[in-house]
Motif scaffolding. Structure first.
Motif, mmCIF file in Angstrom:
data_model
loop_
_atom_site.group_PDB
_atom_site.id
_atom_site.type_symbol
_atom_site.label_atom_id
_atom_site.label_comp_id
_atom_site.label_asym_id
_atom_site.label_seq_id
_atom_site.Cartn_x
_atom_site.Cartn_y
_atom_site.Cartn_z
ATOM 1 N N THR A 422 0.961 -1.259 -0.072
ATOM 2 C CA THR A 422 -0.139 -0.036 0.088
ATOM 3 C C THR A 422 0.772 1.143 0.199
ATOM 4 O O THR A 422 1.861 1.229 0.744
ATOM 5 C CB THR A 422 -0.747 0.035 1.367
ATOM 6 O OG1 THR A 422 -1.758 -1.249 1.316
ATOM 7 C CG2 THR A 422 -1.913 1.142 1.307
ATOM 8 N N PRO A 423 0.488 2.284 -0.782
ATOM 9 C CA PRO A 423 1.244 3.625 -0.848
ATOM 10 C C PRO A 423 1.027 4.373 0.469
ATOM 11 O O PRO A 423 -0.047 4.468 0.915
ATOM 12 C CB PRO A 423 0.799 4.159 -2.175
ATOM 13 C CG PRO A 423 -0.456 3.550 -2.386
ATOM 14 C CD PRO A 423 -0.364 2.280 -1.828
ATOM 15 N N TYR A 424 2.024 5.083 0.767
ATOM 16 C CA TYR A 424 1.901 6.252 1.965
ATOM 17 C C TYR A 424 2.853 6.970 1.727
ATOM 18 O O TYR A 424 4.168 6.956 0.714
ATOM 19 C CB TYR A 424 2.133 5.300 3.390
ATOM 20 C CG TYR A 424 3.378 4.860 3.629
ATOM 21 C CD1 TYR A 424 4.199 5.813 4.289
ATOM 22 C CD2 TYR A 424 3.922 3.716 3.190
ATOM 23 C CE1 TYR A 424 5.673 5.267 4.843
ATOM 24 C CE2 TYR A 424 5.066 3.645 3.724
ATOM 25 C CZ TYR A 424 5.951 3.998 4.432
ATOM 26 O OH TYR A 424 7.164 3.644 4.681
ATOM 27 N N CYS A 425 2.901 8.268 2.217
ATOM 28 C CA CYS A 425 3.607 9.355 1.998
ATOM 29 C C CYS A 425 4.193 9.998 3.312
ATOM 30 O O CYS A 425 3.702 9.713 4.254
ATOM 31 C CB CYS A 425 2.849 10.532 1.566
ATOM 32 S SG CYS A 425 2.097 10.028 -0.178
ATOM 33 N N TYR A 426 5.734 10.404 3.123
ATOM 34 C CA TYR A 426 6.029 11.621 4.422
ATOM 35 C C TYR A 426 5.456 12.770 3.697
ATOM 36 O O TYR A 426 6.020 13.490 2.707
ATOM 37 C CB TYR A 426 7.448 11.411 4.208
ATOM 38 C CG TYR A 426 8.578 10.564 4.793
ATOM 39 C CD1 TYR A 426 7.804 9.194 5.168
ATOM 40 C CD2 TYR A 426 9.590 10.938 5.264
ATOM 41 C CE1 TYR A 426 8.724 8.204 5.777
ATOM 42 C CE2 TYR A 426 10.442 10.224 6.290
ATOM 43 C CZ TYR A 426 9.946 8.703 6.364
ATOM 44 O OH TYR A 426 10.492 7.927 7.098
ATOM 45 N N GLY A 427 4.479 13.464 4.435
ATOM 46 C CA GLY A 427 4.165 14.597 3.937
ATOM 47 C C GLY A 427 2.616 14.989 4.090
ATOM 48 O O GLY A 427 1.776 13.854 4.337
ATOM 49 N N PRO A 428 1.959 16.135 3.784
ATOM 50 C CA PRO A 428 2.709 17.113 3.191
ATOM 51 C C PRO A 428 3.589 17.736 4.214
ATOM 52 O O PRO A 428 3.443 17.626 5.685
ATOM 53 C CB PRO A 428 1.803 18.059 2.749
ATOM 54 C CG PRO A 428 0.584 17.748 3.649
ATOM 55 C CD PRO A 428 0.554 16.307 3.991
#
Length: 587
Positions: A422-428
């Motif tokens: 599953t994709p995940y992000c640092y941010g915004p």
């Protein structure tokens, strides 16, 4: 490059002792020690790794000695702020360089090209920016100036793809005769144009001329406008297009269609994939995912498809709510096929369960909404691209960090895939962040650690799991922080070889009341230390009791050789940390 530095340089062991103050009255002490074995991660875009704990190894007493002097060259960004930084290593979302809503990024050679709706001309033409480091940008004006017969010249959300040596530019525009918005196609032999209307044949040999009429006319049968197209090319070369249907007065929803070539949809495959607020596109008004439907006219737009390199599933990412709103946010659904039945993660009683990136709170006058003013706002209509092995998310955000009244500017942050794919992000983020290895030459070597030991830390695996919680109000994220016990706590990170270390980020808690306030020193062997450092005040809003999500103690270090790192903390009460990142390269 900053010219203000401390003297600091050394080889060997890094030790850090922190002084903590917070408003948490809990002060229970945890005296156990543990050892964590961290599996090797080949790239920053790989999945999150969980560490095993071994209680048999303790950190040596001699490695906990407090230093009193320093020889090293380094920059502590708490002292010098975030306005200046080494642009070969770091980037920051200043939201003042690239005035592009609806951005898309492509790579050609060693250069990245950014396309978007062109506010400079009121959307009457198209511009492009180019960059090699995402700090310095060159503007290429008027790469397309419409002179066709059919359009009003109101150009939205261009996207460019290089296919067989030709650059295809897809965008939407209004037709003069009926006021509906259509998708058209331009071509050029250069990423900076000039672009001209496509003129040629479709897959079946039929003549097409984008000067006389838009290339895609399927919405004639619907009597509705379309916008925000995204082209996806799968690993086997098969091609798909996704776009948003503007169903006036009701909602915007997202469809997909297979493409026979860049200008020929197979309309027999046309399928509605996502409706805002709904678990399934078969319903239209349940609003089970209320965070996708904060206003009467519900919006799902700006689709962008990405295929997970971990599980091979297809993640249809899209923007919800309205672009002027602070809660204009990126959500996702997934499927086993590019035009399959897409599933939105959902758990009854929880909020924002399919969030990918951006704001995740309530509507106006709610606590999270008020706190995010001045941090980030409207971070959506995104794209996903790679810099080397590192996935990135590009997006637009409100320049004034509260609403769209001062325009929308380009930002970017890092994107990863967890162990499940599953994709995940640092941010915004609004803090100084490391550039990907392809640009800077450095990577987060914590992911390559041979062994990690801890003392007096609960859930120490969260310090090296490549995840930084962004939303204190979402338990699925905020529970993934390590807790430093009252008194002395330590982390030792060992590598199986010597690295040249060029920087550190120690990511703070997402909870204002649990945040670490001061680090007294970072210690290397041979009197090489970082001393007298505090958490950057620009990442705190004391009036609102809010810490900017994803912010860190950040140090830019002139290369030093080291094989292990020891970090120690001295807290008056329990304090949280999110992540430790050490940026290095082979010595």
């Amino acid at each position: 490059m900053m010219n203000k530095v401390f003297k600091i340089l050394g080889i060997g062991t890094l030790a850090l002792l922190a002084s903590c103050t917070n408003n948490n009255s809990s002060s229970s002490s945890i005296s156990s020690s543990s050892s964590i074995s961290t599996p090797t991660s080949s790239t920053l875009s790989s999945s999150t790794t969980s560490s095993s704990i071994d209680d048999n190894t303790k950190i040596k007493d001699e490695d906990k000695v407090v230093p009193t002097s320093t020889k090293m060259d380094y920059v502590d960004h708490a002292n010098f702020g975030a306005s200046e930084y080494d642009e070969s290593k770091w980037f920051k979302n200043t939201l003042d360089k690239v005035a592009f809503p609806d951005p898309q990024v492509i790579e050609v050679g060693d250069t990245y090209y950014i396309y978007g709706t062109t506010d400079r001309t009121g959307s009457k033409t198209l511009d492009c920016y180019s960059t090699k480091d995402f700090n310095n940008f060159e503007l290429h004006m008027d790469i397309y100036k419409p002179q066709n017969e059919w359009s009003e010249g109101v150009l939205f959300a261009p996207e460019v793809y290089e296919i067989d040596g030709t650059f295809y530019l897809f965008y939407s525009d209004n037709m003069k005769s009926n006021g509906l918005r259509y998708i058209n196609v331009l071509t050029s032999n250069s990423p900076v144009g000039p672009f001209e209307e496509y003129k040629g044949t479709d897959y079946y040999g039929n003549e097409l001329d984008g000067y006389k009429a838009p290339i895609f006319r399927h919405n004639d049968s619907l009597g509705l406008s379309v916008l925000d197209q995204n082209l996806f090319i799968d690993d086997d070369g098969s091609m798909y297009m996704y776009y948003s249907i503007y169903d006036t007065g009701i909602m915007q929803y997202i469809i997909g269609v297979s493409m026979l070539d860049p200008v020929t949809p197979d309309w027999d495959t046309y399928k509605i994939l996502v409706r805002p607020g709904e678990l399934t596109p078969k319903t239209t008004s349940t609003n089970m995912l209320i965070w996708e439907a904060y206003q009467g006219f519900k919006v799902a737009e700006g689709p962008f498809m990405v295929k997970s390199p971990v599980n091979g599933k297809y993640y249809l990412t899209y923007s919800v709510n309205h672009y002027p709103d602070r809660y204009y946010t990126v959500c996702y659904a997934y499927s086993d096929e590019p035009l399959g039945d897409f599933t939105k993660p959902y758990k009854k009683g929880e909020q924002w369960t399919n969030l990918l990136f951006g704001y995740a709170g309530g509507m106006k006058s709610t606590t999270v909404y008020d706190k995010w003013e001045g941090f980030m706002s409207g971070t959506a209509h995104h794209c996903i691209f790679k810099i080397g092995d590192q996935y990135m998310i590009g997006y637009h955000a409100h320049k004034n960090r509260k609403d769209s009244s001062n325009g929308r500017f380009f930002g970017l942050d890092r994107l990863f895939f967890n162990e499940e794919g599953t994709p995940y992000c640092y941010g915004p983020t609004d803090s100084i962040e490391p550039l990907p290895e392809k640009i800077s030459g450095y990577k987060n070597i914590v992911l390559d650690a041979a062994n990690v030991k801890t003392e007096n830390i609960t859930n120490p695996e969260y310090l090296t799991d490549n995840f930084v919680p962004e939303h204190y109000n979402l338990p699925v994220e905020s529970s993934r922080e390590a807790t430093l016990g009252s008194g002395l706590s330590y982390v030792e990170i060992d590598f199986d070889k010597e690295y040249l270390i060029g920087g550190l980020s120690i990511y703070n808690s997402c909870f204002y009341e649990k945040a670490l306030s001061q680090i007294e020193f970072i210690k290397f062997d041979n009197d090489n230390n970082i001393i007298d450092t505090v958490f950057p005040s620009e990442y705190l809003n004391d009036e609102k009791e809010f810490i900017f999500p994803g912010s860190a103690f950040t140090y830019d270090i002139k290369d030093i050789k080291a094989k292990r790192v020891i970090i120690g903390f001295n807290c008056g009460s329990e304090t949280n940390l999110s992540e430790i990142s050490i940026y290095g390269k082979t010595a």
